[in-house]
Design an enzyme around this catalytic site. Sequence first.
Site, mmCIF file in Angstrom:
data_model
loop_
_atom_site.group_PDB
_atom_site.id
_atom_site.type_symbol
_atom_site.label_atom_id
_atom_site.label_comp_id
_atom_site.label_asym_id
_atom_site.label_seq_id
_atom_site.Cartn_x
_atom_site.Cartn_y
_atom_site.Cartn_z
ATOM 1 N N SER A 191 -65.525 -37.606 54.986
ATOM 2 C CA SER A 191 -66.819 -38.104 54.520
ATOM 3 C C SER A 191 -67.911 -37.123 54.960
ATOM 4 O O SER A 191 -67.749 -36.422 55.968
ATOM 5 C CB SER A 191 -67.059 -39.472 55.153
ATOM 6 N N TYR A 194 -66.760 -43.366 63.428
ATOM 7 C CA TYR A 194 -66.076 -43.100 62.161
ATOM 8 C C TYR A 194 -65.998 -41.586 61.933
ATOM 9 O O TYR A 194 -64.957 -41.058 61.536
ATOM 10 C CB TYR A 194 -66.904 -43.790 61.078
ATOM 11 N N HIS A 202 -72.136 -50.350 51.517
ATOM 12 C CA HIS A 202 -73.069 -49.224 51.452
ATOM 13 C C HIS A 202 -74.321 -49.642 50.669
ATOM 14 O O HIS A 202 -74.336 -50.688 50.010
ATOM 15 C CB HIS A 202 -72.394 -48.028 50.773
HETATM 16 N N1 LIG Z 1 -67.216 -45.357 49.794
HETATM 17 C C1 LIG Z 1 -67.839 -44.230 50.075
HETATM 18 O O1 LIG Z 1 -69.069 -44.088 49.828
HETATM 19 C C2 LIG Z 1 -67.098 -43.097 50.706
HETATM 20 C C3 LIG Z 1 -65.746 -43.154 50.995
HETATM 21 N N2 LIG Z 1 -65.132 -42.063 51.574
HETATM 22 C C4 LIG Z 1 -63.705 -42.100 51.941
HETATM 23 O O2 LIG Z 1 -62.884 -42.461 50.858
HETATM 24 C C5 LIG Z 1 -61.743 -43.204 51.333
HETATM 25 C C6 LIG Z 1 -61.648 -44.520 50.584
HETATM 26 O O3 LIG Z 1 -62.855 -45.250 50.763
HETATM 27 P P1 LIG Z 1 -63.222 -46.502 49.836
HETATM 28 O O4 LIG Z 1 -62.336 -46.532 48.659
HETATM 29 O O5 LIG Z 1 -64.690 -46.494 49.691
HETATM 30 O O6 LIG Z 1 -62.865 -47.710 50.787
HETATM 31 P P2 LIG Z 1 -62.450 -49.207 50.394
HETATM 32 O O7 LIG Z 1 -62.808 -50.063 51.544
HETATM 33 O O8 LIG Z 1 -62.973 -49.546 49.049
HETATM 34 O O9 LIG Z 1 -60.867 -49.115 50.274
HETATM 35 C C7 LIG Z 1 -60.076 -48.826 51.386
HETATM 36 C C8 LIG Z 1 -58.649 -49.207 51.068
HETATM 37 O O10 LIG Z 1 -57.853 -48.989 52.233
HETATM 38 C C9 LIG Z 1 -57.035 -50.122 52.438
HETATM 39 N N3 LIG Z 1 -56.739 -50.308 53.858
HETATM 40 C C10 LIG Z 1 -57.608 -50.452 54.863
HETATM 41 N N4 LIG Z 1 -56.952 -50.636 56.026
HETATM 42 C C11 LIG Z 1 -55.628 -50.580 55.726
HETATM 43 C C12 LIG Z 1 -54.439 -50.701 56.492
HETATM 44 N N5 LIG Z 1 -54.468 -50.915 57.813
HETATM 45 N N6 LIG Z 1 -53.257 -50.615 55.846
HETATM 46 C C13 LIG Z 1 -53.198 -50.427 54.514
HETATM 47 N N7 LIG Z 1 -54.277 -50.303 53.740
HETATM 48 C C14 LIG Z 1 -55.484 -50.387 54.344
HETATM 49 C C15 LIG Z 1 -57.878 -51.280 51.933
HETATM 50 O O11 LIG Z 1 -57.094 -52.395 51.678
HETATM 51 P P3 LIG Z 1 -57.727 -53.844 52.043
HETATM 52 O O12 LIG Z 1 -59.022 -53.912 51.312
HETATM 53 O O13 LIG Z 1 -56.682 -54.765 51.556
HETATM 54 O O14 LIG Z 1 -57.901 -53.847 53.525
HETATM 55 C C16 LIG Z 1 -58.491 -50.669 50.680
HETATM 56 O O15 LIG Z 1 -57.610 -50.755 49.585
HETATM 57 C C17 LIG Z 1 -61.940 -43.380 52.838
HETATM 58 O O16 LIG Z 1 -61.217 -42.411 53.523
HETATM 59 C C18 LIG Z 1 -63.422 -43.138 53.022
HETATM 60 O O17 LIG Z 1 -63.690 -42.623 54.275
HETATM 61 C C19 LIG Z 1 -65.811 -40.934 51.854
HETATM 62 C C20 LIG Z 1 -67.142 -40.821 51.589
HETATM 63 C C21 LIG Z 1 -67.895 -41.895 51.003
HETATM 64 C C1 LIG Z 2 -70.795 -42.853 53.095
HETATM 65 C C2 LIG Z 2 -71.433 -42.975 54.457
HETATM 66 O O1 LIG Z 2 -72.049 -44.241 54.611
HETATM 67 C C3 LIG Z 2 -72.637 -44.535 55.867
HETATM 68 O O2 LIG Z 2 -73.804 -43.816 56.052
HETATM 69 P P1 LIG Z 2 -75.109 -44.035 55.226
HETATM 70 O O3 LIG Z 2 -75.217 -42.999 54.177
HETATM 71 O O4 LIG Z 2 -76.251 -44.111 56.171
HETATM 72 O O5 LIG Z 2 -74.808 -45.429 54.543
HETATM 73 P P2 LIG Z 2 -75.458 -46.635 53.813
HETATM 74 O O6 LIG Z 2 -75.100 -46.530 52.387
HETATM 75 O O7 LIG Z 2 -75.070 -47.885 54.491
HETATM 76 O O8 LIG Z 2 -77.067 -46.489 54.005
HETATM 77 C C4 LIG Z 2 -77.807 -45.471 53.409
HETATM 78 C C5 LIG Z 2 -79.287 -45.696 53.642
HETATM 79 O O9 LIG Z 2 -79.687 -46.821 52.863
HETATM 80 C C6 LIG Z 2 -80.476 -47.709 53.657
HETATM 81 N N1 LIG Z 2 -80.383 -49.065 53.109
HETATM 82 C C7 LIG Z 2 -81.422 -49.730 52.527
HETATM 83 N N2 LIG Z 2 -81.046 -50.972 52.203
HETATM 84 C C8 LIG Z 2 -79.728 -51.078 52.534
HETATM 85 C C9 LIG Z 2 -78.795 -52.138 52.415
HETATM 86 O O10 LIG Z 2 -79.093 -53.225 51.947
HETATM 87 N N3 LIG Z 2 -77.525 -51.868 52.837
HETATM 88 C C10 LIG Z 2 -77.162 -50.659 53.365
HETATM 89 N N4 LIG Z 2 -75.865 -50.459 53.744
HETATM 90 N N5 LIG Z 2 -78.049 -49.648 53.526
HETATM 91 C C11 LIG Z 2 -79.313 -49.860 53.110
HETATM 92 C C12 LIG Z 2 -79.898 -47.540 55.047
HETATM 93 O O11 LIG Z 2 -80.806 -48.020 56.022
HETATM 94 C C13 LIG Z 2 -79.689 -46.017 55.081
HETATM 95 O O12 LIG Z 2 -80.906 -45.368 55.354
HETATM 96 C C14 LIG Z 2 -71.826 -44.135 57.054
HETATM 97 O O13 LIG Z 2 -71.972 -45.166 57.998
HETATM 98 C C15 LIG Z 2 -70.503 -43.681 56.712
HETATM 99 O O14 LIG Z 2 -69.703 -44.769 56.394
HETATM 100 C C16 LIG Z 2 -70.455 -42.762 55.554
HETATM 101 O O15 LIG Z 2 -69.667 -41.853 55.516
#
Ligand SMILES: NC(=O)C1=CN([C@@H]2O[C@H](COP(=O)(O)OP(=O)(O)OC[C@H]3O[C@@H](n4cnc5c(N)ncnc54)[C@H](OP(=O)(O)O)[C@@H]3O)[C@@H](O)[C@H]2O)C=CC1
Ligand SMILES: C[C@H]1O[C@H](OP(=O)(O)OP(=O)(O)OC[C@H]2O[C@@H](n3cnc4c(=O)[nH]c(N)nc43)[C@H](O)[C@@H]2O)[C@@H](O)[C@@H](O)C1=O
Length: 325
Positions: A120, A149, A192
């Site tokens: 990430s 993280y 997020h």
């Molecule tokens: N979302 C974002 O903005 C970003 C995501 N990433 C990375 O992308 C990857 C995927 O993220 P994202 O799709 O958003 O996450 P999600 O939470 O949407 O999905 C994560 C998945 O992992 C599974 N999982 C979690 N714990 C376990 C476990 N112990 N055993 C088996 N499966 C498990 C979850 O299953 P279940 O829900 O059933 O627990 C779910 O299907 C991560 O590595 C994340 O760091 C990177 C940057 C930004």
């Molecule tokens: C992908 C990235 O995501 C996380 O980092 P982040 O970018 O800070 O994530 P965020 O999406 O939660 O927030 C972005 C911004 O937005 C503002 N904000 C406003 N209003 C809401 C609100 O309602 N919810 C949230 N969550 N944020 C809010 C919040 O205060 C911040 O300034 C990492 O922890 C880490 O997990 C990582 O890798």
Amino acid sequence: MAETIGSEMSSIPDKSAKVFVAGHRGLVGSAIVRKLHQLGYTNLLLRTHAELDLTRQADVESFFAQEKPVHVILAAAKVGGIHANNTYPADFIAVNLQIQTNVIHSAYLHGVKKLLFLGSSCIYPKFAPQPIPESALLTGPLEPTNEWYAIAKIAGIKTCQAYRIQHQWDAISGMPTNLYGPNDNFHPQNSHVLPALMRRFHEAKVSGAEEVVVWGSGSPLREFLHVDDLADACVFLLERYSGLEHVNIGSGQEVTIKELAELVKEVVGFEGKLGWDSTKPDGTPRKLMDSSKLASLGWTPKVSLRDGLRQTYEWYLENVCAASK
Ligand SMILES: NC(=O)C1=CN([C@@H]2O[C@H](COP(=O)(O)OP(=O)(O)OC[C@H]3O[C@@H](n4cnc5c(N)ncnc54)[C@H](OP(=O)(O)O)[C@@H]3O)[C@@H](O)[C@H]2O)C=CC1
Ligand SMILES: C[C@H]1O[C@H](OP(=O)(O)OP(=O)(O)OC[C@H]2O[C@@H](n3cnc4c(=O)[nH]c(N)nc43)[C@H](O)[C@@H]2O)[C@@H](O)[C@@H](O)C1=O
């Protein structure tokens, strides 16, 4: 260690080879499954969390010994927004270290040809140069709200590098920026910012509320990438990249949280006011990634933020709202 596209360790995967997509029901994993199907991959290996808990080392080893996947995309992780990261530091460091260590080691032991690990943009220092190049890793202190993280994700990159160096094993890492799209987590506190605001504006529109409160000051900048673009980039890297260094995956589209809130408000059609909760953390002031390395390999994103928001809102209405009726 050579960093080449098309080196000996990298070969275009056979589309009938078994590909394990870990985390296939999440935001990223589900988009990768859609992309692999679209590209004609026919042999996907998928397990829900309930079927295979990736924190359980013995279960993960038995799974790899039995199933013998050829490629692995590791999209299973403990994931959440700023509040979740700040509130559950033990979960974010421990679960992620466990999942990635178990999967990477078992994949290596049981003859997987190539593994893609996902980190990430939060791996970079809080005050990294902008746009952030891959070389900024480990050059300064992390953002405190997500350091646990980030440490786990940095360990994941380093684990892939260590196995590549010691065992000449083809493990690569991609670093996505902030993502959004279908199958995102719309939890009011733990998600997020983008899904959180989409839900809050939608609920305010439906209830006729006058104001929606957004966290922080509105000034932090974030770069957003639609998850379909991310999935495309992941398969691109799996098929074509084989190098020691991780690769940034961004859109280059950066907005302030205030601009994002106004855009989501418009897409959802909420006509009330915006309020700001200054007791909530802003997190990193800016994290625009330099994705020129990926661009130089031949990959570019396609989905604009406005189009991606519209498509995600339609998905939310059809899948989250309709399901809760
Ligand atoms: N979302 C974002 O903005 C970003 C995501 N990433 C990375 O992308 C990857 C995927 O993220 P994202 O799709 O958003 O996450 P999600 O939470 O949407 O999905 C994560 C998945 O992992 C599974 N999982 C979690 N714990 C376990 C476990 N112990 N055993 C088996 N499966 C498990 C979850 O299953 P279940 O829900 O059933 O627990 C779910 O299907 C991560 O590595 C994340 O760091 C990177 C940057 C930004
Ligand atoms: C992908 C990235 O995501 C996380 O980092 P982040 O970018 O800070 O994530 P965020 O999406 O939660 O927030 C972005 C911004 O937005 C503002 N904000 C406003 N209003 C809401 C609100 O309602 N919810 C949230 N969550 N944020 C809010 C919040 O205060 C911040 O300034 C990492 O922890 C880490 O997990 C990582 O890798």
